[in-house]
Enzyme design. Sequence first.
Site, short mmCIF file in Angstrom:
data_model
loop_
_atom_site.label_atom_id
_atom_site.label_comp_id
_atom_site.label_asym_id
_atom_site.label_seq_id
_atom_site.Cartn_x
_atom_site.Cartn_y
_atom_site.Cartn_z
N ARG A 126 0.81 -1.22 0.00
CA ARG A 126 0.00 0.00 0.00
C ARG A 126 0.84 1.28 0.00
O ARG A 126 0.32 2.37 -0.16
CB ARG A 126 -0.96 -0.02 1.21
CG ARG A 126 -2.07 -1.05 1.06
CD ARG A 126 -2.77 -1.33 2.39
NE ARG A 126 -2.04 -2.32 3.20
CZ ARG A 126 -2.42 -2.73 4.41
NH1 ARG A 126 -3.51 -2.24 4.96
NH2 ARG A 126 -1.73 -3.64 5.07
N ALA A 144 39.17 35.10 0.64
CA ALA A 144 38.02 34.74 -0.20
C ALA A 144 38.50 34.01 -1.46
O ALA A 144 39.52 34.35 -2.02
CB ALA A 144 37.27 36.00 -0.59
N TYR A 202 42.18 16.71 -4.93
CA TYR A 202 41.81 15.49 -5.66
C TYR A 202 42.39 15.55 -7.06
O TYR A 202 42.20 16.53 -7.78
CB TYR A 202 40.28 15.42 -5.71
CG TYR A 202 39.70 14.18 -6.32
CD1 TYR A 202 40.12 12.91 -5.91
CD2 TYR A 202 38.70 14.26 -7.30
CE1 TYR A 202 39.57 11.76 -6.47
CE2 TYR A 202 38.14 13.12 -7.85
CZ TYR A 202 38.58 11.87 -7.43
OH TYR A 202 38.03 10.74 -7.97
N ALA A 220 47.89 36.93 -2.93
CA ALA A 220 46.61 36.68 -3.58
C ALA A 220 46.80 36.12 -4.99
O ALA A 220 47.75 36.47 -5.68
CB ALA A 220 45.82 37.98 -3.65
#
Length: 465
Positions: A16, A394, A401, A437
């Site tokens: 059901r 940021a 990987y 940076a």
Amino acid sequence: MNRTVALILAAGKGTRMHSAKPKVLHTLLGETMLSLVSHATAALPQIDALHVVAGHHADLVFEESARLAPKLDCAILNILQKEQKGTGHALMTAMPSIKAQCTHVLVLNGDAPLVSTMMLEKFLKHSDGADIAFLTLHLENAASYGRVLRIDGKVKSIVEAKDFDESAYGPLKDAHEVNSGIYYFSIRAAEVLLPLLSCENKSGEYYITDMVGLGVKTGMDVRGIPVDNMDMDPNSLLGVNTAAELVVAESLLREHTVNHLLKAGVVIHSPESLRVSPFAVISPGAELFGPAEIYGESVIEENAVIRSHCVIRDCYIHHHAEIREFSHIEEAQIAPGAIIGPFARLRSGTFIDENAHVGDFVELKKTHLGKRSKANHLAYLGDSIIGEDVNIGAGTITCNYDGKHKYQTHISDDCFIGSNTSLVAPVEIGTGALVGAGSVITKNVPADTLAIARKRQENLPRKKK
Ligand code: UD1
Ligand code: CA
């Protein structure tokens, strides 16, 4: 001396539900029905072994029982019911495994997920000394439940919904008292009655419920115990056969869990929109804002704040930590005073140390972010160990990987990683180093040095058309 084992019936297909998944693996607030029933049962002091009967997709059900095993207070054992010929047949199948171990068996349908330990404990007390006992509830609409038939208050039999015929049973009926699917049998009674079961009924199945009528006929001590006599909530016995019934049960569980937390002193704003697992441990003095979802065995300590739209699964959130809006965190640990989000994503194996900050659109996986360190905007940090007082600019990412293997990044204390840096792992950044940076760092950076790995800017004359 009496010895009782528990038997959870979980072999049915759940036709059901119209779903390929075995019914008992459907979830309420992130917990499978099997998990909820097993936890409630295993916590009974009288029970030291739990047997699960599975059949339809038994491998998946046994996988779940293996996952549950270390979390339960008692052993969990699997029984295979190859063909599902009914609930009576499920008990027949289990008998060879259980009968040498016990004098009594507590049988539970695996599809009544709201059952509580306290209710089962009371039921066992009322069942003491009986050959057969079963728990009943009163329903205005008895629907697909088995009806309990009594004469002068004494149980006569249970008649299944499909076989219930008003004209035959009309004079006897109290069609509002129904069978919950929780039973207590003495092994001696089961051994006498199981061979007497027949499958000559509308479903062509061996019904466990026929043992009640057969027991009465044989002169056994058979007790139908109404849940109302135990001062317990009858809703806890509702069975789940359809998707609609699943969400009704889930919302009852949610409400119960939230009310319990509020009573204990957890401040929940918009409580109607908090989805929280009954296995989460949330301390009084924690503050939560709905809508939010908290699953698994998450722990949230006092004075932690969870702002709205967060999804938290199996996390440990220490006192005075704050999880800001729209953060998703899973199998992570957040130390005291840390601030996460808004819009942060912390994946499995992440540890955010004391007073560290993780800001918006930052993803961490298997990473330790040290005390007072900050990754405030748009970063990916995977398989990393990051020291104390580090600033991650940021746009920084760890390239962890290479398509085949994962590699580690180590960033020692007091480093400053400039914006938009790519750290190609495996790589180590020494204490106090500064990375300019836009660098692509492929070699280790010694302590207290400045590393810049980008092409120098050239300003050339602009060609005009
Ligand atoms: C059953 C009871 C009914 C009771 C209701 C309460 C029977 C015949 N009827 O009906 O009196 O009011 O529960 O919710 O028992 N299962 C097996 N092997 C099988 C068949 C079923 O392990 O061969 C398991 C299912 O997985 C399920 C439980 O037994 O967890 C109950 O089976 P289900 O088919 O849902 O019975 P109901 O029709 O709900
Ligand atoms: Ca059912």
